[in-house]
Design a protein around this motif. Structure first.
Motif, short mmCIF file in Angstrom:
data_model
loop_
_atom_site.label_atom_id
_atom_site.label_comp_id
_atom_site.label_asym_id
_atom_site.label_seq_id
_atom_site.Cartn_x
_atom_site.Cartn_y
_atom_site.Cartn_z
N THR A 293 41.54 43.00 38.52
CA THR A 293 42.05 43.14 39.69
C THR A 293 41.61 41.49 40.78
OG1 THR A 293 39.53 43.72 40.16
CG2 THR A 293 41.04 45.29 39.94
N GLU A 294 41.06 40.60 40.18
CA GLU A 294 40.77 39.39 40.76
C GLU A 294 41.89 38.58 40.77
OE1 GLU A 294 36.37 37.76 40.29
OE2 GLU A 294 37.39 38.24 38.33
N VAL A 295 42.20 37.89 41.99
CA VAL A 295 43.17 37.01 42.35
C VAL A 295 43.14 35.67 41.61
CG1 VAL A 295 44.78 35.89 44.20
CG2 VAL A 295 43.74 38.24 44.40
N ASP A 296 44.03 35.00 40.98
CA ASP A 296 43.90 33.59 40.59
C ASP A 296 44.22 32.66 41.49
OD1 ASP A 296 43.72 31.96 38.10
OD2 ASP A 296 45.68 31.74 38.17
N LYS A 297 43.12 31.81 41.92
CA LYS A 297 42.97 30.97 42.88
C LYS A 297 43.12 29.51 42.01
CE LYS A 297 40.64 33.09 46.65
NZ LYS A 297 39.32 32.79 47.54
N ALA A 298 43.93 28.53 42.80
CA ALA A 298 43.94 27.15 42.09
C ALA A 298 42.67 26.59 42.25
CB ALA A 298 45.23 26.43 42.82
N LEU A 299 42.08 25.55 41.39
CA LEU A 299 41.16 25.06 41.43
C LEU A 299 41.38 23.87 42.75
CD1 LEU A 299 38.00 24.66 40.39
CD2 LEU A 299 39.16 23.09 38.46
N GLU A 300 42.42 23.39 42.99
CA GLU A 300 42.70 22.33 43.75
C GLU A 300 42.38 22.90 45.10
OE1 GLU A 300 44.89 23.25 41.24
OE2 GLU A 300 44.88 21.36 40.17
N GLU A 301 42.83 24.27 45.30
CA GLU A 301 42.40 25.07 46.63
C GLU A 301 41.03 25.21 46.87
OE1 GLU A 301 43.01 29.39 48.75
OE2 GLU A 301 44.24 28.77 47.04
N GLU A 302 40.19 25.46 46.03
CA GLU A 302 38.75 25.52 45.98
C GLU A 302 38.24 24.20 46.48
OE1 GLU A 302 37.66 28.40 46.54
OE2 GLU A 302 38.83 29.64 45.63
#
Length: 113
Positions: free
Chosen positions: A56-65
């Motif tokens: 259920t977790e959204v995949d976030k880009a490491l660059e965004e973080e």
């Protein structure tokens, strides 16, 4: 686009300055920075560690973080009138002196030598 630290600090200040509330207090910014570093750590743990994401977790880009960390860190610096270039120079000078013999050097020394 390539930004200097001065460009980054100005862009963040231009954004924050349009709101009456302005910058958060240093304590609130520290909490925000801790939050963002935690989000980055979670992403790194999912990507490179032993903890897989829940379905259920959204995949976030490491660059965004990492960008979020830079934004909040810049807010912190701006709110305290700290020049990021100066802070970086002080830190690198300290590290280059303190740790100059700490690690095994590659052949040829530092870049540009």
């Amino acid at each position: 686009m390539n930004y200097t630290t001065k460009d980054i600090q100005k862009r963040v200040d231009d954004y924050i300055s349009q709101f009456k509330e302005g910058y958060f207090s240093p304590l609130s910014l520290q909490a925000r920075l801790t939050e963002e570093v935690g989000e980055m750590a979670r992403e790194i743990n999912h990507r490179y560690g032993e903890k897989p994401k829940k379905s259920t977790e959204v995949d976030k880009a490491l660059e965004e973080e990492l960008g979020d960390v830079i934004f909040v860190l810049t807010c912190f610096a701006n709110s305290l009138d700290i020049d990021l270039s100066d802070a970086f120079e002080q830190s690198m000078s300290k590290i280059e002196t303190r740790d100059k013999d700490r690690w095994t050097r590659k052949e040829g020394g530092m870049k540009g030598e």
